[in-house]
Design an enzyme around this catalytic site. Structure first.
Site, PDB file in Angstrom:
ATOM      1  N   ASN A   1       0.783  -1.226  -0.006  1.00  0.00           N
ATOM      2  CA  ASN A   1       0.031  -0.186   0.007  1.00  0.00           C
ATOM      3  C   ASN A   1       0.614   1.242   0.035  1.00  0.00           C
ATOM      4  O   ASN A   1       1.079   1.866   1.183  1.00  0.00           O
ATOM      5  CB  ASN A   1      -0.960  -0.032   1.218  1.00  0.00           C
ATOM      6  CG  ASN A   1      -1.803  -1.278   1.230  1.00  0.00           C
ATOM      7  OD1 ASN A   1      -2.334  -1.498   0.204  1.00  0.00           O
ATOM      8  ND2 ASN A   1      -2.199  -1.844   2.326  1.00  0.00           N
TER       9      ASN A   1
ATOM     10  N   GLU B   1      -8.113  -3.054  -3.115  1.00  0.00           N
ATOM     11  CA  GLU B   1      -8.475  -2.590  -1.750  1.00  0.00           C
ATOM     12  C   GLU B   1      -8.128  -1.195  -1.792  1.00  0.00           C
ATOM     13  O   GLU B   1      -7.664  -0.439  -1.044  1.00  0.00           O
ATOM     14  CB  GLU B   1      -7.474  -3.319  -0.740  1.00  0.00           C
ATOM     15  CG  GLU B   1      -7.759  -4.910  -0.453  1.00  0.00           C
ATOM     16  CD  GLU B   1      -7.013  -5.493   0.397  1.00  0.00           C
ATOM     17  OE1 GLU B   1      -7.348  -6.432   1.277  1.00  0.00           O
ATOM     18  OE2 GLU B   1      -5.722  -5.114   0.793  1.00  0.00           O
TER      19      GLU B   1
ATOM     20  N   ARG C   1       1.486  -7.679  -8.395  1.00  0.00           N
ATOM     21  CA  ARG C   1       0.470  -8.670  -7.647  1.00  0.00           C
ATOM     22  C   ARG C   1      -0.636  -8.894  -7.875  1.00  0.00           C
ATOM     23  O   ARG C   1      -1.254  -7.921  -8.812  1.00  0.00           O
ATOM     24  CB  ARG C   1       0.498  -8.104  -6.185  1.00  0.00           C
ATOM     25  CG  ARG C   1       1.752  -8.014  -5.291  1.00  0.00           C
ATOM     26  CD  ARG C   1       1.313  -7.050  -4.238  1.00  0.00           C
ATOM     27  NE  ARG C   1       1.226  -7.915  -2.825  1.00  0.00           N
ATOM     28  CZ  ARG C   1      -0.018  -7.959  -2.180  1.00  0.00           C
ATOM     29  NH1 ARG C   1      -0.957  -7.063  -2.428  1.00  0.00           N
ATOM     30  NH2 ARG C   1      -0.061  -8.727  -1.410  1.00  0.00           N
TER      31      ARG C   1
ATOM     32  N   ARG D   1     -15.371 -14.171  -4.448  1.00  0.00           N
ATOM     33  CA  ARG D   1     -13.905 -13.354  -4.330  1.00  0.00           C
ATOM     34  C   ARG D   1     -12.796 -14.226  -4.933  1.00  0.00           C
ATOM     35  O   ARG D   1     -11.844 -13.913  -5.464  1.00  0.00           O
ATOM     36  CB  ARG D   1     -13.517 -12.606  -3.059  1.00  0.00           C
ATOM     37  CG  ARG D   1     -12.312 -12.121  -2.795  1.00  0.00           C
ATOM     38  CD  ARG D   1     -12.288 -11.204  -1.390  1.00  0.00           C
ATOM     39  NE  ARG D   1     -10.867 -11.237  -1.034  1.00  0.00           N
ATOM     40  CZ  ARG D   1     -10.489 -10.757   0.302  1.00  0.00           C
ATOM     41  NH1 ARG D   1     -11.529 -10.163   0.855  1.00  0.00           N
ATOM     42  NH2 ARG D   1      -9.267 -10.966   0.869  1.00  0.00           N
TER      43      ARG D   1
ATOM     44  N   ASP E   1      -6.938 -14.919   1.322  1.00  0.00           N
ATOM     45  CA  ASP E   1      -5.768 -13.974   1.723  1.00  0.00           C
ATOM     46  C   ASP E   1      -5.180 -14.648   2.813  1.00  0.00           C
ATOM     47  O   ASP E   1      -5.340 -14.213   4.103  1.00  0.00           O
ATOM     48  CB  ASP E   1      -6.521 -12.777   2.365  1.00  0.00           C
ATOM     49  CG  ASP E   1      -5.727 -11.660   2.779  1.00  0.00           C
ATOM     50  OD1 ASP E   1      -4.616 -11.721   2.305  1.00  0.00           O
ATOM     51  OD2 ASP E   1      -6.217 -10.669   3.477  1.00  0.00           O
TER      52      ASP E   1
ATOM     53  N   GLU F   1       3.838 -15.536  -3.556  1.00  0.00           N
ATOM     54  CA  GLU F   1       3.946 -14.809  -2.308  1.00  0.00           C
ATOM     55  C   GLU F   1       3.357 -15.503  -1.007  1.00  0.00           C
ATOM     56  O   GLU F   1       2.181 -16.039  -0.943  1.00  0.00           O
ATOM     57  CB  GLU F   1       3.080 -13.725  -2.515  1.00  0.00           C
ATOM     58  CG  GLU F   1       2.870 -12.538  -1.508  1.00  0.00           C
ATOM     59  CD  GLU F   1       2.180 -11.280  -1.730  1.00  0.00           C
ATOM     60  OE1 GLU F   1       1.913 -10.613  -0.735  1.00  0.00           O
ATOM     61  OE2 GLU F   1       1.827 -11.182  -2.977  1.00  0.00           O
TER      62      GLU F   1
ATOM     63  N   GLU G   1      -0.559 -12.777  10.360  1.00  0.00           N
ATOM     64  CA  GLU G   1      -1.630 -12.008  10.131  1.00  0.00           C
ATOM     65  C   GLU G   1      -2.854 -12.792  10.639  1.00  0.00           C
ATOM     66  O   GLU G   1      -3.832 -12.306  11.356  1.00  0.00           O
ATOM     67  CB  GLU G   1      -1.951 -11.149   9.026  1.00  0.00           C
ATOM     68  CG  GLU G   1      -3.348 -10.636   8.798  1.00  0.00           C
ATOM     69  CD  GLU G   1      -3.453  -9.889   7.463  1.00  0.00           C
ATOM     70  OE1 GLU G   1      -4.423  -9.119   7.437  1.00  0.00           O
ATOM     71  OE2 GLU G   1      -2.507 -10.156   6.568  1.00  0.00           O
TER      72      GLU G   1
ATOM     73  N   HIS H   1     -11.479 -17.068   6.977  1.00  0.00           N
ATOM     74  CA  HIS H   1     -11.954 -15.495   7.028  1.00  0.00           C
ATOM     75  C   HIS H   1     -13.000 -15.350   8.106  1.00  0.00           C
ATOM     76  O   HIS H   1     -14.060 -14.849   7.824  1.00  0.00           O
ATOM     77  CB  HIS H   1     -12.387 -15.294   5.660  1.00  0.00           C
ATOM     78  CG  HIS H   1     -12.195 -13.733   5.319  1.00  0.00           C
ATOM     79  ND1 HIS H   1     -13.115 -12.846   5.849  1.00  0.00           N
ATOM     80  CD2 HIS H   1     -11.193 -13.112   4.560  1.00  0.00           C
ATOM     81  CE1 HIS H   1     -12.492 -11.678   5.627  1.00  0.00           C
ATOM     82  NE2 HIS H   1     -11.612 -11.801   4.794  1.00  0.00           N
TER      83      HIS H   1
END
Length: 722
Positions: free
Chosen positions: A232, A313, A346, A358, A387, A409, A415, A543
């Site tokens: 980001n 995002e 990415r 998604r 994710d 990746e 996280e 999730h």
């Protein structure tokens, strides 16, 4: 008046007086590069007999580091100085160098063996030189010598037999890169180990010793690139004021074989360039990026290139101008191509206006672009399509774009795996993905073969890991987080290493080679990731974590501004059952995989149970392989996760006195927290899902400590890394 002497002052005085107390605390700072004296007496005697002198010729900065590493490592491991010389005058000489830097290496005429090692590989051999047994670390390049040096020292650290060495090692993947999600204000997105290492305020004038220790640790496991800034992205890092600071870091890292990369904010031409557009088809925009790349290379001649997150995002990208991802990537690729730079683009994209599953969106956007990217572009794909969940099936893009180099990746920072408080050894998770069979070109078309280029004959290859490193004294927050940094580097170099082998290496280098410590800790590590999956997201759930900060359970999360940021979107629990139907009767995300994968995962009877609720909406009373109903199996899996953490606590407690006090207490404290969090996950999730199943928790299992309302009203504060 006599002042009372404090305990701290007493310790300081004793240290100053040389009473023998340890000067260096075992706080984890040294990572796996501790070089303490070999404790096995017979091994120590062997090493002292077989390494009696070192000859390392050449004067490059990299060879100077290798020489210093050998001097430090051998002094510590052997408990005595090992002299450096210029002539092999005795048995046990260790010779290190390249044919160009060392006449002795050239004399050995290693020819084809060295050719196979390539630019970064090396040989470690036991051979005869002037009629005496000698060891040789030989490579084609100075960085290869450094990598070989670390390998040789690793053999000694882990008490390996070095009497008949015949090692030939070369990386299977070309670009082995850490992605730092570090912001310019030194916060770290999804970082659980303090602030960013990069002290932009004091750069370029001050090079913190920690930068060099960071580079040294990466070189020891073969990592050869670092992306300094968050995906980001902040365009300011591309300004002259920051580029001089980036150059200082690049200068510090270069002797360790590490290239610097930056994240490119797609709207930078507008934000810092004064243009009115960032359209990749606009000639002025193209020229701006070419000029910017030239400016970067004037500061950093070996700049690696750009990593880009675009049109995901809220990040700007080529789709803002009606262009596609290849248009954006190719513009940047053309800018860095003259200097040999690459672009890592990415594939983590999803549109909040897109009504489709998604999990399908990255494939939908990128598959049609196969073959349209420049030759210096890699598409960087997360291991799974959602994710970085505790468990995901492999991403359908692996094997689906044969004309495009695909870069892996992984997320090293935890996280979704307990963040900084949970022990979760991730090698089994990484290997699960690498060994998954895409069937893209028949059986055996593994993900590993996709990313190492062998499946589709790509020369440009890469693998990235989102770093878990920060300013905490032990680097990773949780001591065992170091094992995941180590694991990533080792698998990036050689993805055929086993999780057990890597764990044993790390334990021996980090703690001790004593089997009474190695075996129980290895067992603890090998079960840890599965434990996390069990108490968080068993049987393919995903999730269902807390909102925004992703800390703790939140299966009840709903009614947010984006459906695919909620938990109910993914688990879809109702009175009939639970799970996301991704078969033909649902979103049909399975159609993005090769037919053999579709056949296996699409049939509820053959779908691996670890992915059952990822691909199927399953009735509560459906019988699983255990003979239990789905509901009961969920209850037992959640409970098993808690029990596994308790077993880890018991195992660690048995090592008291065998592990230094400081690190023992650190891990013991965090395991207590992990047990509390495992129970929190278990109780909250089972109580919530019970509102749909209407079935009791089996009587032999531990019951929730609180009510569902209690857990739903918890509001964790002070969560780092948001």
């Amino acid at each position: 008046m006599i002042r009372k002497t404090t305990p701290t002052l007493i310790v300081l005085l004793m240290l100053l007086l040389g009473t023998g107390l340890p000067v260096q605390a075992e706080d984890g700072y040294r990572l796996w590069l501790r070089y303490d004296k070999v404790q096995d007496a017979s091994r120590l005697q062997q090493y002292r007999q077989q390494v009696t002198e070192v000859i390392l010729e050449g004067n490059s900065p990299t060879l100077a580091i290798a020489k210093r590493e050998l001097a430090q490592g051998l002094r510590g491991l052997l408990g005595q100085e090992v002299p450096f010389g210029q002539k092999a005058t005795k048995a046990g000489t260790l010779i290190a160098g390249t044919p160009a830097s060392s006449p002795l290496v050239a004399q050995l005429q290693l020819g084809d063996k060295l050719k196979a090692a390539g630019d970064e590989g090396y040989l470690i051999l036991t051979t005869q030189l002037n009629g005496r047994n000698s060891h040789v670390i030989a490579a084609n390049t100075d960085i290869g010598v450094l990598y070989g040096t670390f390998h040789f020292l690793r053999l000694l650290q882990s008490s390996q037999d070095i009497t008949k060495l015949a090692v030939s090692s070369a990386p299977k993947i070309q670009h082995r890169v850490l992605n730092h999600w570090d912001n310019l204000d030194r916060t770290v997105e999804r970082g659980y180990a303090g602030f960013s290492l990069w002290d932009w305020h004091r750069l370029p004038g001050y090079i913190d010793q920690r930068y060099l220790d960071y580079a040294r640790a990466n070189a020891s496991i073969g990592i050869n690139g670092t992306v300094l800034t968050n995906v980001n992205a902040n365009a300011l890092v591309l300004t002259k004021e920051y580029l001089v600071k980036v150059a200082a870091l690049a200068d510090a890292f270069r002797p360790y074989g590490i290239k610097v990369y930056l994240t490119a904010r797609f709207s930078a031409p507008i934000e810092i360039g004064g243009l009115k557009t960032a359209d990749p088809h606009e000639p002025t925009v193209q020229q701006w990026w070419k000029d910017k790349a030239a400016e970067i290379y004037s500061h950093v001649p070996d700049f690696g290139g750009f990593l880009v997150k675009a049109n995901s995002e809220g990040q700007p990208g080529p789709q803002n101008y009606g262009r596609n991802h290849a248009d954006g990537a190719n513009m940047l690729a053309d800018a860095v191509a003259p200097q040999g730079g690459i672009v890592m683009w990415r594939a983590f994209v999803y549109d909040d206006k897109e009504p489709d599953d998604r999990a399908k969106q990255a494939y939908t956007e990128f598959k049609p672009l196969d073959g349209t990217f420049r030759k210096n572009v890699m598409v960087q794909v997360k291991n799974g399509a959602i994710d970085f969940q505790p468990r995901e099936p492999f991403h359908p893009l692996f094997g689906a774009m044969p004309k495009t180099p695909i870069m892996m990746e992984f997320q090293i920072t935890q996280e979704y795996l307990g963040q900084g408080t949970n022990l979760a050894y991730l090698a089994p998770m990484f290997q699960e993905t690498l060994e998954a069979d895409t069937h893209a070109k028949g059986k055996g078309s593994t993900v590993a073969k996709v990313i190492d280029g062998t499946l589709d004959k790509h020369q440009l290859t890469g693998i990235a890991g989102v770093a878990n490193i920060g300013t905490d004294r032990n680097w990773t927050g949780h001591l065992f987080g170091q094992s995941n940094w180590y694991t990533f580097g080792r698998l990036a170099w050689n993805h055929q290493l086993s999780s057990e082998e890597i764990a044993a290496e790390w334990i021996k280098m980090t703690f001790t080679s004593n089997a009474n410590v190695v075996m129980p800790v290895q067992n603890m590590m090998m079960t840890s990731r599965e434990a996390v999956v069990n108490y968080m997201t068993p049987l393919g759930l995903h999730h269902i974590m807390g909102w925004s900060h992703h800390y703790g359970p939140g299966p009840w999360i709903k009614d947010k501004h984006r459906a695919d940021w909620t938990s109910v979107y993914y688990h879809r629990a109702d009175e009939q059952g639970i799970g996301f139907d991704r078969t033909k009767t649902g979103s049909n995300a399975l159609a993005q995989y090769a037919p053999p994968v579709q056949k296996q995962f699409g049939n509820i009877k053959t779908c691996p149970e670890e992915f059952l609720l990822w691909f199927h909406h399953v009735k509560w009373d459906h019988k699983l392989k255990s003979g239990r109903t789905l509901w009961n199996e969920l209850c037992y899996r959640y409970s098993e996760g808690v029990d596994q953490v308790r077993q880890m606590q018991s195992t660690w407690a048995s090592l008291e006195g065998k592990v230094d006090e400081e690190r023992f207490a650190h891990v013991q404290s965090l395991l207590k927290i992990q047990e509390q969090e495992a129970k929190w996950w278990r109780d909250a999730c089972l109580l919530y899902f019970q509102t749909f199943s209407k079935r009791p928790i089996p009587s032999d299992l531990e019951k929730p400590a609180e009510t569902l309302e209690y857990y739903m009203n918890l509001d964790p504060k002070f969560v780092p890394g948001i």
